[in-house]
Design an enzyme around this catalytic site. Structure first.
Site, PDB file in Angstrom:
ATOM      1  N   SER A  53       0.925  -1.191   0.060  1.00 23.31           N
ATOM      2  CA  SER A  53      -0.043  -0.047  -0.115  1.00 23.31           C
ATOM      3  C   SER A  53       0.909   1.210   0.065  1.00 23.31           C
ATOM      4  O   SER A  53       1.791   1.318  -0.753  1.00 23.31           O
ATOM      5  CB  SER A  53      -0.968   0.114   1.165  1.00 23.31           C
ATOM      6  OG  SER A  53      -2.030   0.840   1.171  1.00 23.31           O
ATOM      7  N   ASP A 212      -4.835  -4.366  -3.004  1.00 24.78           N
ATOM      8  CA  ASP A 212      -4.113  -3.709  -1.594  1.00 24.78           C
ATOM      9  C   ASP A 212      -3.588  -5.023  -0.973  1.00 24.78           C
ATOM     10  O   ASP A 212      -4.443  -5.669  -0.482  1.00 24.78           O
ATOM     11  CB  ASP A 212      -4.947  -3.035  -0.884  1.00 24.78           C
ATOM     12  CG  ASP A 212      -4.301  -2.110  -0.001  1.00 24.78           C
ATOM     13  OD1 ASP A 212      -3.254  -2.581   0.613  1.00 24.78           O
ATOM     14  OD2 ASP A 212      -4.495  -0.944   0.284  1.00 24.78           O
TER      15      ASP A 212
END
Length: 295
Positions: A53, A212
């Site tokens: 991320s 993610d």
């Protein structure tokens, strides 16, 4: 739930070989501030960086030697953005999120044709953690299960490295950013590692859907030997009030913020307190160096 945790009273940063930067959206600016000050006094990044991320984005900015550019770009992009959501498409049952344009623009600001070679030939390597959908669920259902697992972990189990996403079939994948042969490929990996549907759509990386990395583990780490664990420092972005700022758990060392980072994870408007998150990182780094917690 964590098991045995030991407080660390003096970490030799020079012996750290693996530095892990957890995800956390804007909270990752704490990592940037803390590392910026730390490297001014201990000018050597560990040999291996791991991130997902926005934590992977921050790590990449250090390898590209463009962290100041990354911070300025973030502030400028947020200052020019009036809202997180664009409600104009709601009658068509669609939601437009500003992050779909802002996050790729942020990555491009500091990782581009001018800085890509610096990253590729850096003395440290950056491994980026991605999430892959469960084979029997598909991407949409995998994201839903990953979200459920995140909520269970956050509000019930409170574990740093959750097991539930893996039990539900979500898969971790790791890609070495330095091995990318084009800046576009490197950008695609970093964007996919932060793509949290529906805020940012999943992307195809390496022929498979990816999203993610925090859906499987907010601080993903490939399998390690006992020696590798003992030489690993994990920079968290969540604050665990009952734990010391620096502690060991399961053989690794963890560094957490001294308090809850004062920024909204997903805010991408002028109101986002990115500078405050960065400053807290600076202050925490000054404190741990000044008191000898990290030497």
């Amino acid at each position: 739930m964590l098991g045995k945790v030991n407080e660390v009273r003096g970490l030799d940063f020079g012996r750290i070989e693996t530095l892990v930067l957890a995800g956390g959206g804007n909270r990752c600016w704490w990592q940037a501030g803390a590392l910026q000050h730390l490297l001014e006094h201990r000018p050597r990044l560990p040999r291996q960086l791991i991130g997902t991320s926005a934590g992977a984005g921050i790590a990449a900015s250090f390898l590209a030697q463009s962290t100041d550019t990354a911070l300025r770009a973030c502030l400028e992009l947020f200052a020019g953005n009036p809202r997180i959501f664009d409600w104009s498409a709601l009658p068509r049952l669609k939601l437009k999120f500003a992050h779909q344009q802002i996050y790729p623009a942020w990555i491009e600001a500091f990782l581009n044709s001018a800085t890509f070679s610096t990253l590729r030939h850096a003395s440290s390597q950056l491994t980026v953690g991605l999430s892959r959908p469960a084979k029997y669920l598909g991407t949409g259902a995998s994201v839903a299960m990953g979200t459920l697992a995140y909520l269970v972990d956050k509000y019930w189990w409170n574990s740093i490295h959750p097991r539930l996403p893996g039990l539900l079939g979500l898969r971790q994948d790791f890609m070495l950013l330095n091995d990318c042969t084009s800046v576009e490929a490197a950008q695609a990996i970093l964007i996919a590692a932060a793509s949290a549907p529906p805020i940012m759509a999943a992307r195809k990386v390496g022929g498979q859907q990816a999203f993610d990395g925090g859906y499987t583990d907010n601080a993903p780490i490939p399998p390690q030997s006992d020696q590798q664990r003992s030489q690993t420092l994990v920079m968290l972005t969540r604050h665990y009030p009952k734990l010391p700022q620096l502690f060991t758990w399961l053989g690794r060392t963890y560094w957490q913020p001294s308090q809850r980072i004062p920024v909204s994870t997903w805010d991408c408007t002028a109101k986002a307190t990115v500078r405050e998150a960065y400053e807290l990182g600076l202050q925490d780094s000054v404190r741990v160096l000044g008191t000898g917690l990290i030497r």
